[in-house]
Design a protein around this motif. Structure first.
Motif, PDB file in Angstrom:
ATOM      1  N   TYR A 209       0.829  -1.211   0.000  1.00 35.60           N
ATOM      2  CA  TYR A 209       0.000   0.000   0.000  1.00 35.60           C
ATOM      3  C   TYR A 209       0.867   1.266   0.000  1.00 35.60           C
ATOM      4  N   LYS A 210       2.035   1.163   0.651  1.00 33.25           N
ATOM      5  CA  LYS A 210       2.969   2.282   0.646  1.00 33.25           C
ATOM      6  C   LYS A 210       3.458   2.542  -0.779  1.00 33.25           C
ATOM      7  N   LEU A 211       3.877   1.456  -1.426  1.00 33.69           N
ATOM      8  CA  LEU A 211       4.389   1.554  -2.795  1.00 33.69           C
ATOM      9  C   LEU A 211       3.313   2.096  -3.732  1.00 33.69           C
ATOM     10  N   MET A 212       2.092   1.559  -3.588  1.00 33.26           N
ATOM     11  CA  MET A 212       0.990   1.981  -4.457  1.00 33.26           C
ATOM     12  C   MET A 212       0.756   3.484  -4.341  1.00 33.26           C
ATOM     13  N   ASN A 213       0.784   3.994  -3.111  1.00 35.77           N
ATOM     14  CA  ASN A 213       0.516   5.415  -2.947  1.00 35.77           C
ATOM     15  C   ASN A 213       1.641   6.281  -3.497  1.00 35.77           C
ATOM     16  N   ARG A 214       2.851   5.732  -3.511  1.00 40.91           N
ATOM     17  CA  ARG A 214       3.973   6.487  -4.095  1.00 40.91           C
ATOM     18  C   ARG A 214       3.882   6.488  -5.609  1.00 40.91           C
ATOM     19  N   MET A 215       3.477   5.361  -6.183  1.00 39.87           N
ATOM     20  CA  MET A 215       3.543   5.186  -7.624  1.00 39.87           C
ATOM     21  C   MET A 215       2.316   5.713  -8.352  1.00 39.87           C
ATOM     22  N   SER A 216       1.171   5.669  -7.679  1.00 36.95           N
ATOM     23  CA  SER A 216      -0.069   5.893  -8.403  1.00 36.95           C
ATOM     24  C   SER A 216      -0.445   7.367  -8.494  1.00 36.95           C
ATOM     25  N   GLU A 217      -1.272   7.648  -9.493  1.00 37.60           N
ATOM     26  CA  GLU A 217      -1.764   9.018  -9.660  1.00 37.60           C
ATOM     27  C   GLU A 217      -2.934   9.283  -8.707  1.00 37.60           C
ATOM     28  N   VAL A 218      -3.498   8.219  -8.174  1.00 37.44           N
ATOM     29  CA  VAL A 218      -4.642   8.335  -7.264  1.00 37.44           C
ATOM     30  C   VAL A 218      -4.157   8.054  -5.843  1.00 37.44           C
ATOM     31  N   GLU A 219      -4.701   8.759  -4.877  1.00 37.73           N
ATOM     32  CA  GLU A 219      -4.351   8.508  -3.480  1.00 37.73           C
ATOM     33  C   GLU A 219      -5.334   7.477  -2.905  1.00 37.73           C
TER      34      GLU A 219
ATOM     35  N   LYS B 245       1.541 -16.495  -5.215  1.00 37.70           N
ATOM     36  CA  LYS B 245       1.497 -16.239  -6.652  1.00 37.70           C
ATOM     37  C   LYS B 245       0.300 -15.339  -7.019  1.00 37.70           C
ATOM     38  N   LYS B 246      -0.874 -15.660  -6.433  1.00 39.50           N
ATOM     39  CA  LYS B 246      -2.056 -14.839  -6.706  1.00 39.50           C
ATOM     40  C   LYS B 246      -1.872 -13.437  -6.152  1.00 39.50           C
ATOM     41  N   MET B 247      -1.207 -13.355  -4.991  1.00 43.34           N
ATOM     42  CA  MET B 247      -0.982 -12.055  -4.378  1.00 43.34           C
ATOM     43  C   MET B 247      -0.098 -11.185  -5.276  1.00 43.34           C
ATOM     44  N   LEU B 248       0.932 -11.806  -5.863  1.00 40.69           N
ATOM     45  CA  LEU B 248       1.840 -11.056  -6.732  1.00 40.69           C
ATOM     46  C   LEU B 248       1.124 -10.591  -8.001  1.00 40.69           C
ATOM     47  N   THR B 249       0.289 -11.471  -8.567  1.00 37.10           N
ATOM     48  CA  THR B 249      -0.474 -11.087  -9.757  1.00 37.10           C
ATOM     49  C   THR B 249      -1.381  -9.901  -9.431  1.00 37.10           C
ATOM     50  N   PHE B 250      -1.998  -9.978  -8.261  1.00 36.14           N
ATOM     51  CA  PHE B 250      -2.886  -8.905  -7.798  1.00 36.14           C
ATOM     52  C   PHE B 250      -2.115  -7.589  -7.699  1.00 36.14           C
ATOM     53  N   ALA B 251      -0.937  -7.649  -7.068  1.00 31.46           N
ATOM     54  CA  ALA B 251      -0.126  -6.447  -6.886  1.00 31.46           C
ATOM     55  C   ALA B 251       0.319  -5.900  -8.242  1.00 31.46           C
ATOM     56  N   LYS B 252       0.633  -6.806  -9.153  1.00 31.16           N
ATOM     57  CA  LYS B 252       1.096  -6.378 -10.474  1.00 31.16           C
ATOM     58  C   LYS B 252      -0.024  -5.660 -11.235  1.00 31.16           C
ATOM     59  N   THR B 253      -1.224  -6.230 -11.188  1.00 26.70           N
ATOM     60  CA  THR B 253      -2.363  -5.579 -11.846  1.00 26.70           C
ATOM     61  C   THR B 253      -2.559  -4.182 -11.277  1.00 26.70           C
ATOM     62  N   ALA B 254      -2.541  -4.095  -9.945  1.00 24.29           N
ATOM     63  CA  ALA B 254      -2.745  -2.794  -9.295  1.00 24.29           C
ATOM     64  C   ALA B 254      -1.725  -1.787  -9.802  1.00 24.29           C
ATOM     65  N   LEU B 255      -0.479  -2.199  -9.815  1.00 24.15           N
ATOM     66  CA  LEU B 255       0.606  -1.282 -10.171  1.00 24.15           C
ATOM     67  C   LEU B 255       0.537  -0.880 -11.639  1.00 24.15           C
ATOM     68  N   LEU B 256       0.373  -1.867 -12.519  1.00 25.44           N
ATOM     69  CA  LEU B 256       0.414  -1.571 -13.952  1.00 25.44           C
ATOM     70  C   LEU B 256      -0.796  -0.755 -14.399  1.00 25.44           C
TER      71      LEU B 256
ATOM     72  N   PHE C 242      -2.544   1.325 -12.490  1.00 24.93           N
ATOM     73  CA  PHE C 242      -2.716   2.613 -11.817  1.00 24.93           C
ATOM     74  C   PHE C 242      -1.479   3.483 -11.840  1.00 24.93           C
ATOM     75  N   SER C 243      -0.414   3.018 -12.497  1.00 22.08           N
ATOM     76  CA  SER C 243       0.801   3.816 -12.480  1.00 22.08           C
ATOM     77  C   SER C 243       1.591   3.682 -13.766  1.00 22.08           C
ATOM     78  N   LYS C 244       2.077   4.829 -14.231  1.00 25.34           N
ATOM     79  CA  LYS C 244       2.992   4.816 -15.370  1.00 25.34           C
ATOM     80  C   LYS C 244       4.405   5.127 -14.895  1.00 25.34           C
ATOM     81  N   LYS C 245       4.564   5.185 -13.582  1.00 26.27           N
ATOM     82  CA  LYS C 245       5.876   5.563 -13.055  1.00 26.27           C
ATOM     83  C   LYS C 245       6.995   4.587 -13.410  1.00 26.27           C
ATOM     84  N   PRO C 246       6.731   3.270 -13.457  1.00 25.07           N
ATOM     85  CA  PRO C 246       7.826   2.368 -13.854  1.00 25.07           C
ATOM     86  C   PRO C 246       8.410   2.738 -15.213  1.00 25.07           C
ATOM     87  N   LEU C 247       7.552   3.232 -16.124  1.00 26.73           N
ATOM     88  CA  LEU C 247       8.054   3.658 -17.433  1.00 26.73           C
ATOM     89  C   LEU C 247       8.945   4.886 -17.290  1.00 26.73           C
TER      90      LEU C 247
END
Ligand code: UDP
Ligand code: MG
Length: 313
Positions: free
Chosen positions: A141-151, A211-222, A224-229
């Motif tokens: 959740y910390k990472l998501m809030n840093r990366m995402s455009e939405v709070e 494995k499901k947790m990681l897929t979930f986190a990946k979907t969330a990140l990809l 909701f965020s373009k920051k990795p790019l």
């Protein structure tokens, strides 16, 4: 009269469904001024879940069941519940009784009092979770809030009440990869928190392996965020900068005689590895987004329904 659906995704939950039904039904019966349904989504369970749900729906026509053709995942199951929701309000809740159904009347009361479209439940305490799960959830959740455009609100799962406006807005979202808690935050309207203590699972074990947790986190990140790019661009620029400085160093060194670059085998190899690494990493990040685009362009349905029980249509 106000109508309410309780949306319950179930995957291999034979050990908890009866108890969930008993406790939830008792709560719903106590709310005289609300006409309520329980909507179970059987996400391709391989145990007795299907049988138990059919049996309950047979006895109680206020229990609706959607059977998926196979296991599609928690988020598609909740989505199916939302897509098939005909009531004024819906409460999304897990089947394992970690989220107490006894809170439903308070959620409805809060919705009415505050005129909020969304009442999202924030966990004060999480009983019966491993330290690993709590730690990874916190970091996520910390990472998501840093990366995402939405709070996003912290410590909040999908357990929440949504009204007709929010349901309709959610059902207009076309993306197939759904990070539901994020999307519901994103749609806006008045949203207010509701604090509660999360219980331990009533029975059975988690249906969210790593494995499901990681897929979930990946979907969330990809989604909701373009920051990795952007980080890739940063990394590429850094590598470019290092390249220029190094070239200058070699050239000036040659002119003034303080380096002998021609004998520099180690430095050449180092540079090849460094730039190779940066390139592969950047391509990898790009690849993840292309993968998402690929999935979205194929536009396959998020789930396939095998059977629907006790629905009007
Ligand atoms: N679930 C589902 N499909 C899946 C995995 C889980 O419908 O592929 C349901 C599960 O039955 C439960 C909810 O999603 O009602 C949350 O899962 P679980 O309690 O196992 O996750 P945890 O609380 O351990 O994170
Ligand atoms: Mg659980």
């Amino acid at each position: 009269m106000l109508t309410l659906s309780v949306i319950v995704p179930c995957f291999n939950e034979e050990a908890v469904i009866q108890e969930f039904y008993r406790r939830t039904k008792e709560v719903l019966n106590s709310m005289n001024d609300v006409d309520s349904f329980i909507v179970f989504i059987n996400d391709g369970s391989r145990d007795n879940t299907r049988f138990i749900l059919n049996h309950i729906a047979d006895q109680d026509n206020k229990v609706r069941v959607i059977h998926f053709s196979r296991n599609f995942g928690h988020q598609p199951a909740v989505t199916a519940g939302m897509n098939n929701c005909t009531t004024d309000l819906a409460v999304i809740i897990d089947a394992d009784l970690q989220d107490p159904p006894e809170l439903i009347p308070q959620l409805v009361a809060t919705h009415l009092k505050e005129e909020a479209s969304v009442v999202y439940c924030v966990r004060k305490e999480r009983k019966g979770e491993t330290a690993f799960k709590k730690f990874t959830a916190k970091m996520f959740y910390k990472l998501m809030n840093r990366m995402s455009e939405v709070e996003f609100p912290r410590d909040t799962g999908d357990f929440r009440l949504v009204d007709r406006k929010a349901i309709a807005a959610f059902n207009r979202l076309k993306e197939k990869g759904k990070y539901i808690r994020g999307l519901i935050t994103w749609i806006g309207f008045k949203q207010i928190p509701f604090y509660y203590d999360r219980d331990a699972r009533f029975a059975g074990e988690t249906k969210y392996p790593l494995k499901k947790m990681l897929t979930f986190a990946k979907t969330a990140l990809l989604y909701f965020s373009k920051k990795p790019l952007k980080l890739s661009i940063g990394l590429g620029s850094l590598a470019f900068f290092i390249g220029i400085v190094y070239a200058l160093w070699v050239w000036l060194g040659y002119l003034f005689g303080f380096t002998s670059a021609i004998t520099g085998w180690a430095s050449t190899v180092m540079l090849i590895i460094f730039f190779g690494g940066v390139q592969l990493l950047t391509i990898g990040v790009l690849g993840q987004y292309i993968g998402v685009l690929f999935d979205e362009v194929k536009s396959r349905p998020e789930y396939i329904i095998d059977d629907k029980i006790n629905f009007e249509d």
